[in-house]
Scaffold this motif. Structure first.
Motif, PDB file in Angstrom:
ATOM      1  N   GLU A 187     -14.895  -0.137 -22.188  1.00 21.55           N
ATOM      2  CA  GLU A 187     -13.906  -1.059 -22.320  1.00 21.55           C
ATOM      3  C   GLU A 187     -13.059  -0.772 -21.144  1.00 21.55           C
ATOM      4  OE1 GLU A 187     -14.017  -0.428 -27.140  1.00 21.55           O
ATOM      5  OE2 GLU A 187     -11.965   0.313 -26.271  1.00 21.55           O
ATOM      6  N   TRP A 188     -11.953  -1.604 -21.024  1.00 21.35           N
ATOM      7  CA  TRP A 188     -11.135  -1.398 -19.596  1.00 21.35           C
ATOM      8  C   TRP A 188      -9.743  -1.328 -20.193  1.00 21.35           C
ATOM      9  CZ3 TRP A 188      -7.839  -5.247 -18.246  1.00 21.35           C
ATOM     10  CH2 TRP A 188      -8.216  -6.259 -18.633  1.00 21.35           C
ATOM     11  N   TYR A 189      -8.793  -0.800 -19.427  1.00 22.68           N
ATOM     12  CA  TYR A 189      -7.334  -0.978 -19.158  1.00 22.68           C
ATOM     13  C   TYR A 189      -7.129  -1.012 -17.888  1.00 22.68           C
ATOM     14  CZ  TYR A 189      -6.840   4.127 -18.478  1.00 22.68           C
ATOM     15  OH  TYR A 189      -7.169   5.216 -17.786  1.00 22.68           O
ATOM     16  N   SER A 190      -5.942  -1.600 -17.399  1.00 18.84           N
ATOM     17  CA  SER A 190      -5.275  -2.102 -16.349  1.00 18.84           C
ATOM     18  C   SER A 190      -3.986  -1.597 -15.803  1.00 18.84           C
ATOM     19  CB  SER A 190      -5.603  -3.375 -15.700  1.00 18.84           C
ATOM     20  OG  SER A 190      -5.201  -3.713 -14.350  1.00 18.84           O
ATOM     21  N   ILE A 191      -3.818  -0.927 -14.981  1.00 17.67           N
ATOM     22  CA  ILE A 191      -2.523  -0.365 -14.640  1.00 17.67           C
ATOM     23  C   ILE A 191      -1.968  -0.774 -13.276  1.00 17.67           C
ATOM     24  CG2 ILE A 191      -1.082   1.705 -13.875  1.00 17.67           C
ATOM     25  CD1 ILE A 191      -2.437   3.292 -15.953  1.00 17.67           C
ATOM     26  N   ASP A 192      -0.388  -1.476 -13.170  1.00 17.81           N
ATOM     27  CA  ASP A 192      -0.049  -2.146 -12.068  1.00 17.81           C
ATOM     28  C   ASP A 192       1.519  -1.813 -11.683  1.00 17.81           C
ATOM     29  OD1 ASP A 192      -0.232  -3.856  -9.767  1.00 17.81           O
ATOM     30  OD2 ASP A 192      -0.912  -5.550 -10.724  1.00 17.81           O
ATOM     31  N   ASP A 193       1.688  -2.131 -10.557  1.00 17.40           N
ATOM     32  CA  ASP A 193       3.002  -1.828 -10.111  1.00 17.40           C
ATOM     33  C   ASP A 193       3.534  -0.535 -10.508  1.00 17.40           C
ATOM     34  OD1 ASP A 193       3.091  -4.458  -8.936  1.00 17.40           O
ATOM     35  OD2 ASP A 193       3.560  -5.399 -11.032  1.00 17.40           O
ATOM     36  N   PHE A 194       2.982   0.311  -9.942  1.00 17.41           N
ATOM     37  CA  PHE A 194       3.163   1.959 -10.089  1.00 17.41           C
ATOM     38  C   PHE A 194       4.244   2.274  -9.282  1.00 17.41           C
ATOM     39  CE2 PHE A 194       2.310   6.310  -9.041  1.00 17.41           C
ATOM     40  CZ  PHE A 194       2.139   6.732 -10.248  1.00 17.41           C
ATOM     41  N   VAL A 195       5.309   3.206  -9.952  1.00 15.10           N
ATOM     42  CA  VAL A 195       6.507   3.655  -9.131  1.00 15.10           C
ATOM     43  C   VAL A 195       6.994   4.974  -9.519  1.00 15.10           C
ATOM     44  CG1 VAL A 195       8.835   3.227  -8.526  1.00 15.10           C
ATOM     45  CG2 VAL A 195       7.512   1.290  -8.952  1.00 15.10           C
ATOM     46  N   ILE A 196       7.098   5.998  -8.659  1.00 11.01           N
ATOM     47  CA  ILE A 196       7.648   7.159  -8.735  1.00 11.01           C
ATOM     48  C   ILE A 196       9.054   7.250  -8.120  1.00 11.01           C
ATOM     49  CG2 ILE A 196       7.539   9.847  -8.757  1.00 11.01           C
ATOM     50  CD1 ILE A 196       4.503   9.487  -8.036  1.00 11.01           C
ATOM     51  N   ILE A 222       0.914  -1.177  -0.093  1.00 13.14           N
ATOM     52  CA  ILE A 222      -0.066  -0.146   0.062  1.00 13.14           C
ATOM     53  C   ILE A 222       0.835   1.127   0.124  1.00 13.14           C
ATOM     54  CG2 ILE A 222      -1.634   1.492   1.322  1.00 13.14           C
ATOM     55  CD1 ILE A 222      -2.855  -1.246   2.347  1.00 13.14           C
ATOM     56  N   ALA A 223       0.810   1.961  -1.100  1.00 14.45           N
ATOM     57  CA  ALA A 223       1.301   3.584  -1.153  1.00 14.45           C
ATOM     58  C   ALA A 223       2.661   3.473  -0.384  1.00 14.45           C
ATOM     59  CB  ALA A 223       0.270   4.535  -0.827  1.00 14.45           C
ATOM     60  N   LEU A 224       3.694   3.128  -0.684  1.00 21.62           N
ATOM     61  CA  LEU A 224       4.950   3.055   0.042  1.00 21.62           C
ATOM     62  C   LEU A 224       5.742   4.387  -0.397  1.00 21.62           C
ATOM     63  CD1 LEU A 224       6.827   1.399   1.798  1.00 21.62           C
ATOM     64  CD2 LEU A 224       7.460   0.268  -0.334  1.00 21.62           C
ATOM     65  N   VAL A 225       6.204   4.813   0.556  1.00 24.40           N
ATOM     66  CA  VAL A 225       7.276   6.171   0.427  1.00 24.40           C
ATOM     67  C   VAL A 225       8.418   5.484   0.924  1.00 24.40           C
ATOM     68  CG1 VAL A 225       7.827   8.281   1.128  1.00 24.40           C
ATOM     69  CG2 VAL A 225       5.328   7.805   0.751  1.00 24.40           C
ATOM     70  N   ALA A 226       9.569   5.453   0.224  1.00 27.61           N
ATOM     71  CA  ALA A 226      10.886   4.794   0.722  1.00 27.61           C
ATOM     72  C   ALA A 226      11.977   5.605   0.096  1.00 27.61           C
ATOM     73  CB  ALA A 226      10.922   3.337   0.439  1.00 27.61           C
ATOM     74  N   SER A 227      13.301   5.190   0.435  1.00 33.39           N
ATOM     75  CA  SER A 227      14.401   5.559   0.139  1.00 33.39           C
ATOM     76  C   SER A 227      15.362   4.514  -0.331  1.00 33.39           C
ATOM     77  CB  SER A 227      15.317   6.300   1.325  1.00 33.39           C
ATOM     78  OG  SER A 227      14.706   7.395   1.710  1.00 33.39           O
ATOM     79  N   SER A 228      15.896   4.785  -1.417  1.00 32.07           N
ATOM     80  CA  SER A 228      16.913   3.730  -2.074  1.00 32.07           C
ATOM     81  C   SER A 228      18.276   4.433  -2.469  1.00 32.07           C
ATOM     82  CB  SER A 228      16.173   3.097  -3.389  1.00 32.07           C
ATOM     83  OG  SER A 228      15.919   4.217  -4.533  1.00 32.07           O
ATOM     84  N   GLY A 229      18.944   3.372  -3.239  1.00 33.35           N
ATOM     85  CA  GLY A 229      20.302   3.771  -3.499  1.00 33.35           C
ATOM     86  C   GLY A 229      20.430   5.086  -4.437  1.00 33.35           C
ATOM     87  N   GLN A 250       5.421   4.210  -4.090  1.00 29.23           N
ATOM     88  CA  GLN A 250       4.907   3.111  -5.243  1.00 29.23           C
ATOM     89  C   GLN A 250       3.700   2.333  -4.782  1.00 29.23           C
ATOM     90  OE1 GLN A 250       8.343   0.540  -5.184  1.00 29.23           O
ATOM     91  NE2 GLN A 250       8.013  -0.056  -3.099  1.00 29.23           N
ATOM     92  N   ASP A 251       3.090   1.662  -5.491  1.00 31.27           N
ATOM     93  CA  ASP A 251       1.779   1.108  -5.132  1.00 31.27           C
ATOM     94  C   ASP A 251       1.662  -0.263  -6.131  1.00 31.27           C
ATOM     95  OD1 ASP A 251      -0.662   0.242  -4.067  1.00 31.27           O
ATOM     96  OD2 ASP A 251      -1.685   2.164  -4.160  1.00 31.27           O
ATOM     97  N   SER A 252       1.536  -1.284  -5.459  1.00 29.78           N
ATOM     98  CA  SER A 252       1.256  -2.497  -6.248  1.00 29.78           C
ATOM     99  C   SER A 252      -0.313  -2.720  -6.316  1.00 29.78           C
ATOM    100  CB  SER A 252       1.987  -3.836  -5.898  1.00 29.78           C
ATOM    101  OG  SER A 252       1.219  -4.088  -4.456  1.00 29.78           O
TER     102      SER A 252
END
Length: 384
Positions: free
Chosen positions: A349-358, A2-9, A18-20
């Motif tokens: 008609e549908w479209y689907s979006i998944d594994d979203f990352v900023i 769920i709607a993760l705010v994180a730090s990375s390298g 990000q949100d899956s």
């Protein structure tokens, strides 16, 4: 997740959000609880915000406007946005959840952008650059070819912009509080599927439109107030790394897409058939100062760079506000210009979006470098 705010390298840029969608509670945009006194018609509010409405956890706001939906008196149709366990077959991997948008074909008798489905994230600190990636799948009944005698079908699927923080985050055009803006549309016309990009200037409602000549290095001329309607053949030339030609897979015939400018490329050749998923990624960087023609926009499809322009004067003018305009608003979904079918069909008609990352920058693997280290664990989780 769920709607993760994180730090990375630093090598891969900081993960900002990000949100899956798998960890999201079941939700759709037509909930009765979101029909407030602000909407005297008794329908769910068109604009729904985390501060006042029930929306997906960790997101900032929603804008929804269906034609054929239970909330508009059509119980056998769908709301414009669904994040539901019962849609697990529409999620990547065939299980979990995803953002599912339903677009409605409707002819109002004029140039009407009908159904709308936007899920928006706001990054109030703002950033000089943003990289966004997600996976997209188009439903089996998605209109994959141009229907002769009807207007070209178009759906806005992604945007990134700068919002002043005043007024509405949905008020664009000159005099509004948005700009610069970048948009990606899915468009099909008599020339096949198009890679439709749109550029809008800033800051925040000023200098809104771009004309041909404002941005150098484009594969064709801008039309309207900054729209670029490209093919997937000649318009890709030189847009790969270091000026190379992209090698985009032909997902119907095998091999690579044709380079012949007189060949029309179909939807399926780019996005595949049936349950195929496609990874989209976009990168924007502000110009170094107002009027400087060094802003950037890059695009990847399935990891292959297909667009790269480094001469965009995103911010023009000379007001004191100019230096404060940062990329801070990202949205999936949008409104639809879809008049292909008779209204009596109530076509959706549908479209689907998944594994979203900023991210704050481009991942190293897309820069031609190996990823040096895995991301660090999350430093915070925000659930609203």
């Amino acid at each position: 997740m769920i709607a993760l705010v994180a730090s990375s390298g630093i090598a891969n840029g900081e993960i900002l959000f990000q949100d899956s969608f798998d960890g999201q509670p079941d939700w759709h945009s037509g909930l009765e609880v979101n029909a407030t006194s602000a909407n005297p018609a008794g329908k769910p509010d068109r604009e729904q915000r985390a501060s006042t409405h029930k929306i997906p956890a960790g997101w900032f706001s929603v804008r929804q406007d269906p034609v054929w939906a239970p909330s508009t008196g059509h119980p056998d149709r769908h709301e414009t946005i669904e994040i539901l366990a019962k849609n697990s077959s529409k999620a990547r991997g065939g299980n979990g959840k995803s953002f599912v948008s339903w677009r409605d074909s409707y002819d109002a008798g004029w140039n009407y952008w009908g159904s709308e489905s936007m899920l928006v994230q706001y990054l109030p600190e703002g950033h000089d650059s943003l990289y966004v990636e997600f996976w997209i799948r188009f439903g089996d009944n998605w209109t994959r070819e141009y229907v002769s005698g009807t207007p070209a079908a178009a759906s806005k699927l992604f945007r990134v912009s700068s919002w002043s923080g005043d007024g509405s985050e949905y008020q664009a055009f000159g005099g509004g509080e948005l700009g610069p803006i970048f948009l990606w549309d899915h468009t099909i016309n008599s020339y096949g599927v198009r890679n439709a990009l749109a550029f809008r200037g800033g800051p925040h409602g000023d200098n809104y439109g771009f004309s041909t000549g404002d941005i150098s290095g484009l594969p064709r001329q801008l039309v309207g107030i900054g729209d670029l309607n490209m093919n997937f053949t000649a318009d890709l030339s030189g847009m790969g790394p270091n000026g190379s030609d992209p090698e985009l897979e032909d997902r119907v015939n095998g091999g690579l897409l044709s380079r012949d400018p007189y060949v029309n490329i179909s939807h399926d050749q780019v996005y595949g058939r049936g349950g195929s998923w496609t990874k989209l990624a976009f990168y924007v960087k502000m110009n170094s100062s107002p009027g400087a023609k060094d802003g950037i926009m890059r695009q990847w499809i399935n990891g292959e760079q297909v667009f790269n322009v480094t001469s965009i004067p995103w911010i023009r003018g000379s007001t004191s506000e100019d230096v404060n305009a940062k990329w801070n608003l990202v949205a999936i979904g949008g409104n639809d210009f879809f008049q292909t079918y008779d209204n009596s069909e109530r076509r959706e008609e549908w479209y689907s979006i998944d594994d979203f990352v900023i991210r704050s920058d481009i991942p190293s693997d897309l820069m031609g470098e190996p990823i040096a280290s895995p991301p660090a664990p999350p430093t915070s989780i925000e659930i609203n």
